[in-house]
Design an enzyme around this catalytic site. Structure first.
Site, short mmCIF file in Angstrom:
data_model
loop_
_atom_site.label_atom_id
_atom_site.label_comp_id
_atom_site.label_asym_id
_atom_site.label_seq_id
_atom_site.Cartn_x
_atom_site.Cartn_y
_atom_site.Cartn_z
N MET A 1 51.38 10.45 -6.32
CA MET A 1 51.46 9.94 -4.94
C MET A 1 50.05 9.62 -4.42
O MET A 1 49.83 9.54 -3.21
CB MET A 1 52.15 10.96 -4.05
CG MET A 1 53.61 11.20 -4.49
SD MET A 1 54.71 11.74 -3.18
CE MET A 1 53.97 13.29 -2.74
N GLY A 2 49.11 9.44 -5.34
CA GLY A 2 47.75 9.05 -4.94
C GLY A 2 46.95 10.22 -4.40
O GLY A 2 47.28 11.38 -4.63
N HIS B 1 42.78 13.48 -7.78
CA HIS B 1 41.70 14.44 -8.00
C HIS B 1 41.62 14.73 -9.51
O HIS B 1 42.37 14.12 -10.30
CB HIS B 1 41.93 15.72 -7.18
CG HIS B 1 43.33 16.27 -7.33
ND1 HIS B 1 43.79 16.83 -8.49
CD2 HIS B 1 44.38 16.29 -6.46
CE1 HIS B 1 45.03 17.21 -8.34
NE2 HIS B 1 45.43 16.89 -7.12
N GLY C 1 42.74 17.01 -11.26
CA GLY C 1 44.02 17.42 -11.86
C GLY C 1 44.76 16.19 -12.38
O GLY C 1 45.30 16.20 -13.50
N HIS C 2 44.77 15.12 -11.59
CA HIS C 2 45.43 13.88 -12.04
C HIS C 2 44.68 13.29 -13.24
O HIS C 2 45.30 12.78 -14.17
CB HIS C 2 45.45 12.85 -10.90
CG HIS C 2 46.29 13.26 -9.73
ND1 HIS C 2 45.74 13.62 -8.51
CD2 HIS C 2 47.62 13.37 -9.58
CE1 HIS C 2 46.72 13.91 -7.67
NE2 HIS C 2 47.87 13.78 -8.28
N GLY D 1 52.01 17.69 -13.65
CA GLY D 1 51.23 18.91 -13.48
C GLY D 1 52.15 20.11 -13.25
O GLY D 1 53.14 20.01 -12.52
N GLN E 1 59.45 21.25 -10.04
CA GLN E 1 59.61 19.79 -10.20
C GLN E 1 59.69 19.42 -11.69
O GLN E 1 60.47 18.57 -12.09
CB GLN E 1 58.46 19.05 -9.53
CG GLN E 1 58.43 17.56 -9.82
CD GLN E 1 57.44 16.79 -8.98
OE1 GLN E 1 57.74 16.40 -7.88
NE2 GLN E 1 56.24 16.56 -9.51
N SER F 1 46.34 17.26 -3.73
CA SER F 1 45.94 16.21 -2.79
C SER F 1 45.93 16.77 -1.37
O SER F 1 45.16 16.32 -0.52
CB SER F 1 46.91 15.03 -2.86
OG SER F 1 46.99 14.58 -4.18
N ARG F 2 46.79 17.73 -1.10
CA ARG F 2 46.88 18.29 0.25
C ARG F 2 45.64 19.11 0.62
O ARG F 2 45.38 19.32 1.81
CB ARG F 2 48.13 19.16 0.39
CG ARG F 2 49.42 18.35 0.46
CD ARG F 2 50.61 19.23 0.83
NE ARG F 2 51.73 18.44 1.28
CZ ARG F 2 52.65 17.90 0.50
NH1 ARG F 2 52.58 18.08 -0.81
NH2 ARG F 2 53.64 17.19 1.00
O1 PAF Z 1 54.39 15.22 -7.93
C1 PAF Z 1 54.31 14.13 -7.33
O2 PAF Z 1 53.23 13.60 -7.09
C2 PAF Z 1 55.57 13.43 -6.91
O3 PAF Z 1 56.57 14.34 -6.58
C3 PAF Z 1 56.09 12.41 -7.94
C4 PAF Z 1 56.47 13.08 -9.25
C5 PAF Z 1 55.03 11.35 -8.21
C6 PAF Z 1 57.34 11.70 -7.41
O4 PAF Z 1 57.07 11.05 -6.19
#
Ligand code: PAF
Length: 280
Positions: A30-31, A34, A36-37, A147, A153, A186-187
Site C-alpha cells: 500500500m506504498g 520502507h 521491510g518492503h 511480510g 493476513q 508504514s504507520r
Molecule cells: O499488507 C498490505 O500492505 C495490504 O494489506 C495488501 C496485501 C497490499 C493488500 O492491500
C-alpha cells in the site's frame, strides 16, 4: 523500472515474460515503503526472474475512514526506493482500475476472520481478499511475497489461494525491526516523537512475556501485558493473544512442543500498530 497505471497494459507486458517461461515474483503493497518492503523485493529478486510491485491503498479493507484518509502516501520516495532495489515493474492503479464497477467479490475465511484483526476490523479480510485476488488475476505471479508482521493476513492469503485454486506460492518473509525493536511499518511515520519512543515498548514487552511464559500461566501473562500497557498513558491495548501458530486458536496453557505465536494490536495515540513474535 517501468511504471504502469493500467492493468491491461501491465498484463500485456507480463505476458511477454510468461511466454519466455520467466518466473514472476510479486510484492503487493500500500506504498509508504520502507526497508521491510525492500526486503520483500530482495526475496523476490533472489527467487524469481522478474519482480513486480504494486502500490494501492485499498479502500475496501479499511473499516475506519479516518485511517484510510490519513494512510501515508510517499509516491516519489517509493518509486526511488523500488528503482534502487532493482524492482522491474511497478503497478500504481487508481481505484477505478482495480474496481471498474461497484461490483465487489465476497470472500469468507471462516474462523480466521472472526479473531484478532478479523474481529477488530470488521470486513478487513474480505477487502484484502478482494484486492489481492484482483491483483493476482492481473499479475499472475508464480510467487507472492508478504511480510509476516501481518501474520494473520499471510494465513488469509494462503486460504484465498487455496479457495481459488491458484498456482501461486505465498512466501512469508521475516519482520524487519528498527534498532529499538519496533517492527517496521508504514504507520510508524504517523507517530510523533513521543509516541515513537513509547512504541518501542511493544516488542520489549512481548520479549518479556516470552521470558516469563514458562513460569506464568497464559492468562497471567495476558493480564501482565494488559497492566503494562494500561500503565502507559499514550497506549491503549486492542488485543494481546497467545495462539497456536498453525491454527491461531488461543492457547490456554503454554506447551513448549506446540509452535506458539504472540500477537498484539496497540493504539499509540491514534495510531494502531500490530506486531507478533513466534516461539517455535
Ligand atoms: O499488507 C498490505 O500492505 C495490504 O494489506 C495488501 C496485501 C497490499 C493488500 O492491500
Amino acid at each position: 523500472m517501468q511504471v504502469f497505471y493500467n492493468i491491461h497494459e501491465l498484463k500485456l507486458k507480463l505476458a511477454e515474460f510468461a511466454f519466455l517461461d520467466k518466473t514472476i515474483g510479486f510484492v503487493p503493497t500500500m506504498g509508504a515503503l520502507h526497508d521491510g518492503h525492500v526486503s520483500l523485493i530482495n526475496f523476490s529478486k533472489k527467487q524469481c526472474d522478474i519482480t513486480v510491485c504494486s502500490i494501492f491503498v485499498n479502500p475496501t479493507q479499511f473499516n475506519n475512514s479516518e485511517d484510510l484518509a490519513h494512510y501515508p502516501k510517499t509516491p516519489e520516495n517509493d518509486i526511488l526506493l523500488l528503482t534502487n532495489a532493482g524492482c522491474d515493474f511497478l503497478y500504481m492503479p487508481s481505484v477505478d482500475d482495480i474496481y471498474p464497477t461497484d461490483f465487489h467479490r465476497t470472500f469468507h475465511f471462516g474462523y480466521l476472520e472472526t479473531i484478532l484483526e478479523g474481529s477488530s476490523r470488521a470486513g478487513h479480510f474480505n477487502g484484502v481478499g478482494q484486492v489481492v485476488s484482483i491483483l493476482f488475476d492481473g499479475v499472475k505471479p508464480h510467487k507472492a511475497f508478504f511480510g509476516s508482521k501481518d501474520y494473520q493476513q499471510v494465513m488469509v492469503v494462503k486460504a484465498l489461494v487455496k479457495q481459488l485454486n491458484l498456482p501461486i506460492e505465498i512466501v512469508s518473509c521475516p519482520i524487519l525491526r528498527e534498532s529499538d525493536g519496533l517492527a517496521m511499518s508504514s504507520r510508524n511515520m504517523r507517530l510523533n516523537v513521543q509516541e515513537r519512543k513509547v512504541a518501542a515498548l511493544i516488542p520489549k514487552l512481548m520479549n518479556e512475556v516470552i521470558g516469563m511464559i514458562e513460569l506464568l500461566d497464559i492468562e497471567e501473562a495476558k493480564k501482565w501485558m494488559k497492566h503494562q500497557i494500561e500503565n502507559e498513558p499514550l497506549m491503549t491495548l486492542d488485543y494481546f493473544e497467545i495462539c497456536d501458530a498453525e491454527s491461531l486458536h488461543e492457547l490456554k496453557e503454554y506447551d513448549s512442543t506446540v509452535s506458539t505465536v504472540l500477537l498484539i494490536a496497540v493504539f499509540v495515540g491514534k495510531i494502531r500498530l500490530i506486531d507478533n513474535l513466534l516461539i517455535s
